[in-house]
Design a protein around this motif. Sequence first.
Motif, PDB file in Angstrom:
ATOM      1  N   GLY A 403      29.289  32.685  34.404  1.00  0.00           N
ATOM      2  CA  GLY A 403      28.933  33.744  35.362  1.00  0.00           C
ATOM      3  C   GLY A 403      29.473  34.926  35.315  1.00  0.00           C
ATOM      4  O   GLY A 403      29.408  36.082  35.970  1.00  0.00           O
ATOM      5  N   ARG A 404      30.102  35.173  33.981  1.00  0.00           N
ATOM      6  CA  ARG A 404      30.888  36.346  33.711  1.00  0.00           C
ATOM      7  C   ARG A 404      30.252  36.996  32.513  1.00  0.00           C
ATOM      8  O   ARG A 404      29.948  36.395  31.381  1.00  0.00           O
ATOM      9  N   PRO A 405      29.817  38.420  32.634  1.00  0.00           N
ATOM     10  CA  PRO A 405      29.181  39.095  31.653  1.00  0.00           C
ATOM     11  C   PRO A 405      30.168  39.007  30.391  1.00  0.00           C
ATOM     12  O   PRO A 405      31.304  39.254  30.647  1.00  0.00           O
ATOM     13  N   PHE A 432      26.331  40.222  26.671  1.00  0.00           N
ATOM     14  CA  PHE A 432      25.476  38.950  27.012  1.00  0.00           C
ATOM     15  C   PHE A 432      25.657  38.880  28.759  1.00  0.00           C
ATOM     16  O   PHE A 432      26.989  38.848  29.148  1.00  0.00           O
ATOM     17  N   LEU A 433      24.486  38.947  29.151  1.00  0.00           N
ATOM     18  CA  LEU A 433      24.638  39.097  30.696  1.00  0.00           C
ATOM     19  C   LEU A 433      24.044  37.719  31.318  1.00  0.00           C
ATOM     20  O   LEU A 433      23.014  37.159  31.005  1.00  0.00           O
ATOM     21  N   LEU A 463      24.918  47.125  34.389  1.00  0.00           N
ATOM     22  CA  LEU A 463      24.184  46.240  33.567  1.00  0.00           C
ATOM     23  C   LEU A 463      24.473  44.773  34.616  1.00  0.00           C
ATOM     24  O   LEU A 463      23.468  44.072  34.453  1.00  0.00           O
ATOM     25  N   THR A 464      25.339  44.512  34.926  1.00  0.00           N
ATOM     26  CA  THR A 464      25.721  43.165  35.702  1.00  0.00           C
ATOM     27  C   THR A 464      24.462  43.209  37.065  1.00  0.00           C
ATOM     28  O   THR A 464      24.159  42.325  37.220  1.00  0.00           O
ATOM     29  N   ALA A 465      24.532  44.431  37.631  1.00  0.00           N
ATOM     30  CA  ALA A 465      23.641  44.379  38.901  1.00  0.00           C
ATOM     31  C   ALA A 465      22.175  44.497  38.280  1.00  0.00           C
ATOM     32  O   ALA A 465      21.346  43.555  38.871  1.00  0.00           O
ATOM     33  N   LEU A 466      22.067  44.923  37.109  1.00  0.00           N
ATOM     34  CA  LEU A 466      20.529  44.833  36.560  1.00  0.00           C
ATOM     35  C   LEU A 466      20.106  43.297  36.281  1.00  0.00           C
ATOM     36  O   LEU A 466      19.176  42.937  36.439  1.00  0.00           O
ATOM     37  N   ALA A 467      21.192  42.561  35.569  1.00  0.00           N
ATOM     38  CA  ALA A 467      21.072  41.239  35.460  1.00  0.00           C
ATOM     39  C   ALA A 467      20.699  40.350  36.735  1.00  0.00           C
ATOM     40  O   ALA A 467      19.676  39.373  36.613  1.00  0.00           O
TER      41      ALA A 467
END
Length: 725
Positions: A403-405, A432-433, A463-467
């Motif tokens: 669960g970690r980008p 990698f997301l 990027l994490t939020a967008l994932a």
Amino acid sequence: MQRPAPGAHADCVTARPDSGPATDAMARVLARTCVDAVQAVGGFAGGIYLRSGAEGPLLLAVVSGLPGRLFRPWWRMHVNRPYPVAEAYRSGQSVHLPDAEVSMRRFPQLMAGLPFPFGSLYEPVMAGPERFGVLFVLRPATPGVPVDAADRERLRTAADGLAEELAARAGAGEPVSWTGDPVGVPPPDTAQGAREALERLTLAVLSVDREGRIRYVNRSAAALLGLGAPELRGRVLWQAVPWLGQPAYEDHFRGAFMSGEPVRFPARLGRQPDADWVAVELCPGADGVTVTIDAAEPPGYPPGSADRPGAGPGSAADRASALYRPVSLAIALTEAVTARQVSAVVTQELLPAFGGRQLAIYLLNERHLHLAWETGFPQGFLDRFDGVALDVRLPGVETLTTGRPMFFESMEHLASAYPGIPLDAHVGARAFLPLIASGRPVGSCILGFDAPRGFSPEERTVLTALAGLIAQALERAQRYDTEAALARGLQAALLPHRLPVRENVETVGRYLPGTQGMDVGGDWYDVVETADGLLALVIGDVQGHGVAAAATMGQLRSAVRAFTIGGGAPDEVVAGTNRLLIGLDPGQFASCCYVLLDPVSGRARAVRAGHPQPLLRHADGRAEVLDLPGGVVLGIDAGATYPVTELRLAPGAVLALYTDGLVEEAGVDIDLGVERLRAALAAAPPSPLTETADLLIGSAGGSADRPDDIALLLASRTGGRGAAP
């Protein structure tokens, strides 16, 4: 101040790498039209999008009055996106947006990316039915005041003139399309100002034209930047002064160029962590932007903020411009229905925002990751990772299981963390997301970049939020795909697998599901044999899509068959089906056309309930649109009556029944679609009937963006009374 003559700067265009005499000549035509149109309607910038191919996106061909670098995310415009350029091209209609309020109401995705007060006008460039592209002009907003008729006519005239020139080039065999990057067109020159007074100021002052090139530098600015005025003049600001080119500052410049309002923001004088802070002010005007740089105290940031003084080079990047990225992507994802559409939106919205070139999306199924979408990677490179189990040590797997980008600033860093991992030829960075929706694993997403780069804390957070948004959209799409598969199976089971074979008549049916959303509709056709040797030719269209529409279609088809086999007259069959639909599902409605044909005599009785008029091709090749009086669609009025029309099919004649998906096109009158179908039927070979059906459905079937499904039923009289011996 006197305006230059129209087109005065049309020849000052940047050379293209793939230029040739024809390409350069077309670029000059586009440049002249663009500059003249901007001046004609009082704009500060404009441009022209051209088609890039039969199915490709629109590409920005020329732009004037805006620095191209700042607007790279909008260089490519897919014609199905909810943007004014795309709508003008799709519909063939003008789009006029006088202010930000109207723009936000009609095109929220545009304003999510460009949240500034400006007005804009978009005019399709068309010659008859042929569409070449879109001419647009940006100008100051006029809140509450619509675009006046004179400006609309001026822009329409400019677009028509360009369309005539492009049509002539197309007629001469020249390709009228665009490839590559846009050409920059210098706007008309204007007055320089009082240079002597500026030279005496201790404040650093630069003048930048509307292409972003430095035109004037006073002595204080040259000293502050450590470069001489001759070295700075003529260069693009962000190349000459790289620290001003950080993504966090780009949005400030976009705001100045688009809104015409002054902008002030703090910045570091360089990229080093101990660089001094300065106050940058942007004062826009008709001919460009005046940039002033003055000493400033460090801005106040909360303890632990990555943007505090000394936090590191580039740490302030992306705060302003990154704010709209989740909003823009979220709006786009709400319109994506299937997993493929979600992946396409990510390609169109996410990659340009972060400068990425490669994208791969893997979806989880039975503890294995399967490749669902890829773009930009070497062909076949990702095949070796398709179907990998969750216990394999790969970054695309571990980002999901933990669960970690994971971010790698170069391929060397990636290879060091995962020794022996296969690498492609690119040397750039990778992100990698994990795709996790409401705590449930969905898959993983890989972003690739052509060059090594760092990822600021803000970029990592965004990027994490967008994932997370992408994961939710994909989960929703998977549920939709499951329902669509169920509906397709249901519809396939309900449509006839073969049609009756009878002497003196031949029938052929075709069905195509819609491709826009891949949803199944309620179109159906059928051929029913009666006890006395007649044939009932039936076609219908149930409102809506999905499982409910397919189920209703099956019930109506069964009802029509039952009433027909029971010996009902055509009007009784349709009226009985109408009452049945009202009883089954109040509020649901459907159209229908029913023709009862005697194969021996050719005599037919037809009834129409809100359905498109059938076509009849005579034995001599003439084709006509029949004029059948009809009743209201089924499901509206339980007491509705349906008049019967007497027809006769002579030997060699072909009757065509179809649903509206075959003749409807967005922004085009349906009568034009019917006329195209009639002409195609007249031009079709007399036999075999299967080839005629394939010809009629072929043009619509090739569309990659067809919103509705299509049904077609052809009946040809091959013998019987009246036939030649």
